[in-house]
Design an enzyme around this catalytic site. Structure first.
Site, short mmCIF file in Angstrom:
data_model
loop_
_atom_site.label_atom_id
_atom_site.label_comp_id
_atom_site.label_asym_id
_atom_site.label_seq_id
_atom_site.Cartn_x
_atom_site.Cartn_y
_atom_site.Cartn_z
N ALA A 100 0.74 -9.80 10.21
CA ALA A 100 0.71 -8.54 10.97
C ALA A 100 0.58 -8.82 12.46
CB ALA A 100 -0.43 -7.66 10.49
N GLY B 31 -4.79 -11.77 8.69
CA GLY B 31 -3.88 -10.89 9.44
C GLY B 31 -2.79 -11.61 10.18
N ASP C 197 -3.66 -3.71 7.86
CA ASP C 197 -3.57 -4.94 8.66
C ASP C 197 -2.85 -4.69 9.99
OD1 ASP C 197 -4.69 -6.17 6.49
OD2 ASP C 197 -3.25 -7.82 6.42
O1 PMV Z 1 -5.11 -10.20 2.24
P1 PMV Z 1 -5.08 -9.29 3.42
O2 PMV Z 1 -6.27 -9.36 4.27
O3 PMV Z 1 -3.82 -9.26 4.17
O4 PMV Z 1 -5.31 -7.82 2.95
C1 PMV Z 1 -4.99 -7.25 1.80
C2 PMV Z 1 -5.71 -5.94 1.75
C3 PMV Z 1 -5.37 -5.21 0.49
O5 PMV Z 1 -6.16 -4.02 0.51
C4 PMV Z 1 -5.71 -6.02 -0.74
C5 PMV Z 1 -3.91 -4.84 0.45
C6 PMV Z 1 -3.50 -3.82 1.49
O6 PMV Z 1 -2.30 -3.73 1.72
O7 PMV Z 1 -4.35 -3.11 2.02
#
Ligand code: PMV
Length: 315
Positions: free
Chosen positions: A110, A107, A152
């Site tokens: 974000a 994260g 996120d």
């Molecule tokens: O890789 P991360 O934790 O930023 O998350 C991606 C999560 C997904 O479901 C694969 C993509 C999303 O936008 O939710």
């Protein structure tokens, strides 16, 4: 004018990554050991309207307008000015630091966006509601992810466990664990190409939707059951659900040898369950542990090749 500071946690996705992009529910939780911080300080000598950005971790020191148009930090500041209808803000310096590893599904992007948006809006005299902070950070997330689900920015903005379904209006339900539980996070050390994993899965789904729809449905049901377990104070019931979710993610094609290896190592060392977390193909995995097993599982993960482990308690 005193400096304004905003501190925002990292996060992991507990259940439902990828399926969440297709409208199924997912659960994410904050990781408070990891933090992004933005500090905004008035710059009494600077010309009105100027914003200087300092991010020593990535060697950035520049005026806002020197950054490319789609630079995430530039966009974050622009979005706040637009949201508040401010032109010619008082000169300031925005300093960003973070202990959240980048590109590993924790994260980082974000959290940095949320910290900057919240601190800069507060500096301009407005405390933005959480939903607006999250919505603006979502706009920045689009640069990182392409088609982000929004989970996120939501979990780090609320800094609480969140049950999340994308859509309009979608569902954003922050909740509390009725009993705390402990996670060990293990990092493969491989940068997680979330954008690519999401894109590849989309191509596969477009070619042949049915099998993937079934996988997404199954992941969504697991997320529902996990939420019930957490809210009922029976978090250890999530262990087998994590194992099931990991198997589904393998079938979606978003795991990799290193993630599978760490997941196995955690289970062998006594974890209640384990799965990859986030975009996959690298990045991090998580294991649910009884607190007295946490250190042993963390050590087993490091012996199996994890470059970093974090033990965190979710409340
Ligand atoms: O890789 P991360 O934790 O930023 O998350 C991606 C999560 C997904 O479901 C694969 C993509 C999303 O936008 O939710």
């Amino acid at each position: 004018m005193p400096a304004i500071t905003s501190t925002v946690p990292g996060k992991v996705i507990l259940f439902g990554e990828h399926a969440v992009v297709y409208g199924r529910p997912a659960i994410a939780v904050p990781v408070h050991q990891l933090q992004a911080r933005a500090v905004v300080q008035a710059d009494l000598r600077g010309p009105s309207g100027s914003v200087r950005l300092e991010a020593p971790d990535i060697g950035l020191s520049a005026g806002l307008d020197e950054l490319r148009q789609d630079h995430p930090l530039r966009l974050a500041i622009r979005l706040v000015l637009q949201e508040l209808g401010v032109e010619g803000p008082p000169a300031s310096t925005v300093r960003v630091t973070s202990t959240i590893p980048v590109a590993s599904g924790l994260g980082s992007g974000a959290a940095v966006s949320v910290a900057v948006i919240r601190a800069y809006a507060t500096f301009l005299g407005h405390v933005l509601p959480i939903e607006r902070v999250s919505a603006l950070a979502f706009e920045v997330e689009k640069i990182h992810h392409g088609t982000p689900s929004g989970i996120d920015n939501t979990v780090v903005a609320y800094a609480m466990p969140v049950y999340y379904v994308r859509g309009s209006p979608g569902r954003i339900e922050p909740f509390q664990a009725a009993a705390p539980f402990t996670l060990v996070i293990g990092d493969t050390g491989i940068p997680s190409p979330t954008r690519r994993a999401v894109g590849d899965l989309r191509l596969a789904w477009e070619r042949e939707p049915e099998p993937y729809e079934r996988l997404f449905d199954a992941a969504g049901e697991i997320a529902e059951r996990a939420r019930e377990a957490v809210e009922a104070g029976r978090p250890l019931e999530m262990g087998p659900l994590m194992d099931e979710n990991h198997a589904l993610l393998q079938q979606m094609g978003v795991s990799c040898r290193e993630l599978d290896h760490l997941v196995q190592a955690a289970r062998r060392a006594g974890a209640q369950g384990a799965k990859l977390s986030g975009g996959g193909r690298g990045g991090n995995m998580i294991a649910l542990v009884e607190p007295d097993r946490a250190e042993a599982v963390a050590q087993a993960l490091r012996e199996a090749g994890a470059v970093r482990t974090i033990i965190t308690t979710i409340r």
